[in-house]
Structure formats: C-alpha cells, structure tokens
Design an enzyme around this catalytic site. Structure first.
Site, mmCIF file in Angstrom:
data_model
loop_
_atom_site.group_PDB
_atom_site.id
_atom_site.type_symbol
_atom_site.label_atom_id
_atom_site.label_comp_id
_atom_site.label_asym_id
_atom_site.label_seq_id
_atom_site.Cartn_x
_atom_site.Cartn_y
_atom_site.Cartn_z
ATOM 1 N N GLY A 60 0.803 -1.218 0.000
ATOM 2 C CA GLY A 60 0.000 0.000 0.000
ATOM 3 C C GLY A 60 0.834 1.264 0.000
ATOM 4 N N ALA A 61 0.185 2.399 0.365
ATOM 5 C CA ALA A 61 0.799 3.724 0.203
ATOM 6 C C ALA A 61 1.307 3.817 -1.235
ATOM 7 C CB ALA A 61 1.910 3.964 1.217
ATOM 8 N N GLY A 104 5.085 4.166 -9.174
ATOM 9 C CA GLY A 104 5.887 2.954 -9.370
ATOM 10 C C GLY A 104 5.021 1.703 -9.265
ATOM 11 N N HIS A 105 4.188 1.647 -8.231
ATOM 12 C CA HIS A 105 3.272 0.510 -8.082
ATOM 13 C C HIS A 105 2.328 0.441 -9.285
ATOM 14 C CE1 HIS A 105 3.967 1.347 -3.613
ATOM 15 N NE2 HIS A 105 4.297 0.077 -3.715
ATOM 16 N N GLY A 150 8.955 -5.222 -8.766
ATOM 17 C CA GLY A 150 9.773 -4.112 -9.235
ATOM 18 C C GLY A 150 11.270 -4.365 -9.055
ATOM 19 N N LYS A 195 13.146 -2.212 -8.199
ATOM 20 C CA LYS A 195 13.496 -1.376 -7.049
ATOM 21 C C LYS A 195 13.992 -2.227 -5.875
ATOM 22 C CE LYS A 195 12.977 2.022 -3.923
ATOM 23 N NZ LYS A 195 12.370 1.414 -2.778
ATOM 24 N N SER A 247 9.106 5.560 -3.703
ATOM 25 C CA SER A 247 8.965 4.602 -2.614
ATOM 26 C C SER A 247 7.900 5.108 -1.652
ATOM 27 C CB SER A 247 10.301 4.477 -1.870
ATOM 28 O OG SER A 247 10.102 3.824 -0.640
ATOM 29 N N SER A 248 7.170 4.181 -1.049
ATOM 30 C CA SER A 248 6.162 4.575 -0.055
ATOM 31 C C SER A 248 6.839 5.298 1.106
ATOM 32 C CB SER A 248 5.440 3.334 0.475
ATOM 33 O OG SER A 248 4.968 2.564 -0.594
ATOM 34 N N ARG A 249 8.094 4.932 1.369
ATOM 35 C CA ARG A 249 8.823 5.549 2.484
ATOM 36 C C ARG A 249 9.154 7.020 2.218
ATOM 37 N NH1 ARG A 249 10.894 1.249 5.836
ATOM 38 N NH2 ARG A 249 10.357 -0.677 4.816
HETATM 39 P P1 AMP Z 1 6.024 -2.418 -1.675
HETATM 40 O O1 AMP Z 1 4.647 -1.858 -1.561
HETATM 41 O O2 AMP Z 1 7.098 -1.477 -1.282
HETATM 42 O O3 AMP Z 1 6.146 -3.781 -1.042
HETATM 43 O O4 AMP Z 1 6.260 -2.659 -3.239
HETATM 44 C C1 AMP Z 1 5.388 -3.465 -4.004
HETATM 45 C C2 AMP Z 1 6.021 -3.708 -5.345
HETATM 46 O O5 AMP Z 1 6.195 -2.472 -6.038
HETATM 47 C C3 AMP Z 1 7.416 -4.362 -5.235
HETATM 48 O O6 AMP Z 1 7.536 -5.378 -6.227
HETATM 49 C C4 AMP Z 1 8.338 -3.202 -5.488
HETATM 50 O O7 AMP Z 1 9.581 -3.576 -6.031
HETATM 51 C C5 AMP Z 1 7.528 -2.390 -6.490
HETATM 52 N N1 AMP Z 1 7.987 -0.993 -6.501
HETATM 53 C C6 AMP Z 1 8.208 -0.206 -5.413
HETATM 54 N N2 AMP Z 1 8.715 0.986 -5.785
HETATM 55 C C7 AMP Z 1 8.826 0.944 -7.138
HETATM 56 C C8 AMP Z 1 9.296 1.872 -8.117
HETATM 57 N N3 AMP Z 1 9.771 3.081 -7.785
HETATM 58 N N4 AMP Z 1 9.256 1.497 -9.421
HETATM 59 C C9 AMP Z 1 8.778 0.263 -9.779
HETATM 60 N N5 AMP Z 1 8.329 -0.648 -8.902
HETATM 61 C C10 AMP Z 1 8.349 -0.328 -7.601
#
Ligand code: AMP
Length: 280
Positions: free
Chosen positions: A31-32, A36-37, A148, A150, A186-188
């Site tokens: 979430g958040a 990118g997501h 991703g 990332k 990034s969500s962060r």
């Molecule tokens: P997360 O919500 O951080 O667990 O990320 C969920 C998915 O989104 C993971 O496969 C991440 O690698 C991908 N992701 C996060 N940030 C990016 C980004 N900036 N570009 C592409 N994919 C991303």
C-alpha cells in the site's frame, strides 16, 4: 474495482474467472501506492485478462516494530490510484486471513541469496517476504507475478523460490520509476520532508557515477568512493555494494561476462531508502 477482504470469497470469485479461461496477473504491495506501483498494475493489465493487487503490510518482514508502526497506510488514496490504473481486484486482508495459524511457513534454502545487503541489515526480513509471497501466490494462483527492480534482492529471492518449488507462475520484473530528479519512488518517501525529498535525489546521482568510474576503478574502489561520497550530513549510508545480477555475490573484479548491479541503503531523516542501478 472489486475489493475482497477474505480469502474464501476471493477464491470463489477467482475460480469462476479461471474456469472461463481468464488469465490472472498479480501485484503484491504494502500500500501507500505511488506511480511505481501503478506501473506494475499497468504492465499486468496489458498482459492479462484480470489484474489483482494485494495490499498487506506484512508484519513478519519487519525486523523493527517502529518501522512497522510508522509504515504509511492510505487506503482511500490507494483505491483511487488502482481504479485509474485499471486494477480489477483489490485483495485487502487482515493478518488473521494471511496467517490463520502457525502452519503458514515455507521451508526453502535460499542458497545464500539472503545473507548480504538487506538480509544482513534486516535479520529475518527475507524469511518474512518469502512466507508472505508464497502464501499470497497460493491464494491468488496467478499466471503472472509482477515485481519491481526497485527491490532487487527481493525479486531475485522470489525468482529463486519459484524455481526451487517449481511454482506455476511467471515472474515479470518491471523497471524502477523515479521522480524527475532521480529519486526512486517509494512509499517511504512519504515520511521525508519536502527538503529531504530534494536532498534524497543525491543517492541516485552518486550511484550513477559508477557507470563512468568503472572504466577507471575496481568494484572495491568504487564501493569505497561512493560510500564516502554519501557519508555526510544529512545522509548515513548503511551499505554500498556491487554484486552479480544473478548470484548477488559481491564482485572484486569486473567480469568479462555477466552483469554487475550497484545497490545501496541510505538513512535520511530517520527513513531507510534503497536504490540500485544495473551497470551497463
Ligand atoms: P512495496 O509496496 O514497497 O512492497 O512494493 C510493491 C512492489 O512495487 C514491489 O515489487 C516493489 O519492487 C515495487 N515498486 C516499489 N517501488 C517501485 C518503483 N519506484 N518502481 C517500480 N516498482 C516499484
């Protein structure tokens, strides 16, 4: 967009879709959501009949309880973005749905892929990631899984798990989406101040130097130089590592074949940011 909160109702709906021959693309997230997501959602939408996104802040992959507590939760804004990105189904389970009992575990040898970089600095992190992705794949049973670049070490470990356990799913890895000044989305980033977000662009700028420096310096020299370049206020680098793209083993010399990747984790304003570049 349909929203499911329970495994059973999602399963029943998905089974009907699969019976009628629909292909399923799956995007697991915490979430958040940001662009990118959504790029993963769009990739899934263009390659499959149905796109399922999950939002689950997985407690077992957080080694730091404060980090878990501070993880941003933005359900309504997430739904809006998902609808715009043509997501068909959101799976939004509670912890009890994902971990009904202690049997939800995966016994798998990660072949040393989990011991360096993120694994070294976040003990237990990848055990939690493997556990949750395996569980989600078991629930959704997608044809394709979208992750991703990332999170380089994460998708490499999931790729390893899929091959080791012979899971019937194709992993599709999507490129890193960045802010216009280079910061990896990034969500962060939500937790950074406006000034912090501007300053954070330096991480990508510094890592990008490696493509030029590699003609004159060894991997070891570059790691040391770029760590030093980031080691000043307001940054605190945790690691800068150059590894083989597939084995994730640190490299000492430039290989004739194979592709090195430079990966880094850097603290800024109490937020841990990661980034990587596949070297050309
Ligand atoms: P997360 O919500 O951080 O667990 O990320 C969920 C998915 O989104 C993971 O496969 C991440 O690698 C991908 N992701 C996060 N940030 C990016 C980004 N900036 N570009 C592409 N994919 C991303």
């Amino acid at each position: 967009m349909l929203v499911f909160f329970e495994v059973n109702t999602l399963n029943t709906w998905l089974q009907d879709q699969k019976k009628s021959g629909a292909s399923i693309g799956f995007v697991p997230t915490m979430g958040a959501l940001h662009a990118g997501h959504i790029s993963l959602i769009e990739a899934s939408h263009s390659g499959n009949d149905i796109t399922v996104c999950s939002i689950f802040v997985n407690p077992t992959q957080f080694n730091d309880p404060v980090d878990l507590e501070k993880y941003p939760r933005t359900y309504e804004a997430d739904c809006e973005l998902l609808i715009k990105g043509h997501c068909d189904v959101l799976f939004y389970p509670g912890v009890g749905e994902i971990y009904p009992d202690d049997s939800i575990d995966v016994k798998i040898d990660l072949g040393g892929l989990d011991i360096m970089m993120e694994g070294m600095h976040r003990p237990g992190h990848f055990k939690g990631v493997v556990q949750v992705v395996h569980r989600l794949l078991d629930i959704v049973k997608p044809n394709r899984l979208y992750m991703g670049q990332k999170d380089f070490q994460q998708f490499t470990i999931i790729d390893h798990m899929i091959k080791e356990l012979n899971l019937p799913v194709e992993l599709v890895v999507c490129p890193i989406l960045r802010e216009s000044h280079g910061l990896a989305m990034s969500s962060r980033n939500e937790r950074l101040s406006t000034q912090g977000r501007e300053e954070a662009a330096e991480i990508f700028k510094v890592l990008s130097k490696s493509n030029t420096l590699r003609h004159a310096m060894s991997p070891q020299q570059i790691k040391q130089k770029l760590f030093a370049d980031l080691n000043h206020d307001p940054f605190k680098p945790e690691y800068v590592e150059i590894v083989d793209r597939f084995t994730l083993q640190p490299i000492d010399r430039w290989p004739e074949k194979g592709t090195p990747v430079i990966c880094a984790a850097v603290w800024l304003e109490g937020v841990r940011l990661i980034d990587n570049i596949i070297l050309n």
